[in-house]
Design an enzyme around this catalytic site. Sequence first.
Site, PDB file in Angstrom:
ATOM      1  N   SER A  56      44.814  36.624  43.901  1.00  0.00           N
ATOM      2  CA  SER A  56      43.479  36.072  43.693  1.00  0.00           C
ATOM      3  C   SER A  56      43.151  36.066  42.198  1.00  0.00           C
ATOM      4  O   SER A  56      43.864  35.458  41.409  1.00  0.00           O
ATOM      5  CB  SER A  56      42.458  36.854  44.522  1.00  0.00           C
ATOM      6  OG  SER A  56      41.212  36.213  44.545  1.00  0.00           O
ATOM      7  N   GLY A 115      39.723  40.328  43.108  1.00  0.00           N
ATOM      8  CA  GLY A 115      38.346  40.734  43.347  1.00  0.00           C
ATOM      9  C   GLY A 115      37.348  39.860  42.618  1.00  0.00           C
ATOM     10  O   GLY A 115      36.294  40.340  42.193  1.00  0.00           O
TER      11      GLY A 115
END
Length: 486
Positions: free
Chosen positions: A175, A94
């Site tokens: 991520s 995120g």
Amino acid sequence: MLTCAVPTTLGPVIGAEQGHVRAFKGVPFAMARRFAKATPPLAWTEPRRCTDYGPYAPQPGQLDQPEDSCLSLNIWTPVGADGPLPVLFFIHGGAFVTGGGADYDGTFLAAHGPAVIVTINYRLGPLGFLQLHRHGLSEADNLAISDALAALDWVHANIANFGGDPDQVTLSGQSAGASMVIALATLPQARGKFTRALALSAPGRNIMSADHADHIARRVLAELEIEQDPSAIASVPLPNLFAAVERVGRRIADETEAGTVFGPVLDGSVIPREPRDVFADGTLRDVELWLGSCRDEMVMFLKSTPPAAMIRTSERNLRVAFGDAGWERLLACYRGSVRPDENPYEALLSDAFWHRPMADLARSHAEAGGAVWLSRFDHRPALEPFLSQGPTHGADNACLWAHLPDFIDRPILKRKGGPMMPADIDVAARFQTSLLRFVTSGMPDVAEAWPRFEPHRESLAIFGQPFQVVPLNEGARSRLWAELSA
């Protein structure tokens, strides 16, 4: 249906059965004041009901979450499975500013492993990544990394009570979470608390310099107009703090080489060494490593409005590295070898920012004697945004956490799930099976089907229809990269 109480070092917890899996949600592993290092929460004696997700970290658009009680984790463990079971410890992504463990329901993976699945919350944005130690305002830098370490310590001490094997823990993340995994794996504090690591779509720059992080901190203090009294930041209302960070972030993208605001920082204390150097020198040669990315990583960021800052930063850094002439040669090469559905500019930046750094890390680990597997996810899930954007950033993650035959909802990020198409089920099943094999044995597949990445044979597994393994460096693009990098 409630389960019986399970003891932990802080007190007993009660979960709930979900089919053949027991779920314990919102289990506190630490607490923290603003800009303070996480500490153990107050212990309890009566069984604590842990059947609902705990508060997640404050983040843009959701600043009503409590700051001091967001450090919790969630556990899914099969009912009646012979233990101890391997453990998947997952750190969500995120961009270091959004998300939470509640976006990843581990019921399906736990049942099909069988395995124990753990997802965690950690502090985000300025609360977890603003480096204020040089200003005397925090007990340490890298607070989010320290949060993850505290969660890992809790798992190491308690997971056996939930049927997990503390000596078979796989660090995993996607991520921003993958960047944290790469950093976390190299820390002396984590040694002996995990056995293997999985990093999906880790950005090219996994670590930030201490000077750049300090520059960000000074800019935020200036934006808040409290340079003369930095301690005032401890009482700045969250909306004001996050708004100031957003304004600084928009300017930083065009003014600095890094172009980023948050991430793990090479502070010399919590993170004492550049993580890639630790992999390269063989310190982690006993750690099995799986590195993955998605074919069209940059599409999502290119199509954002306005295009994400990493687009400008990536092009600027390539021009600095190879000169304008080198940049034009690369772009011309990609245009000359373009697929029918490919944007050559996006493909160039995906290679530069995502695929090549992952391959470089795999190469370092392999050359140091470590076992490593490299993959690329080429499947387009029948779920937005992937249905319209292709196998872009997060496509693999959507399939990894699917409850076949359905994609799951992502409540924090407000993304709906939905039914899967036959191709989705086929690719997702293969991907999940590889994950669970890796967590269990340290190998994502049998060697004949997916050989490990080695200096003399750089193998790349392609998750698509069909699944295939190809040589990593082939074609005009690879040859030009090699020429320019020589």
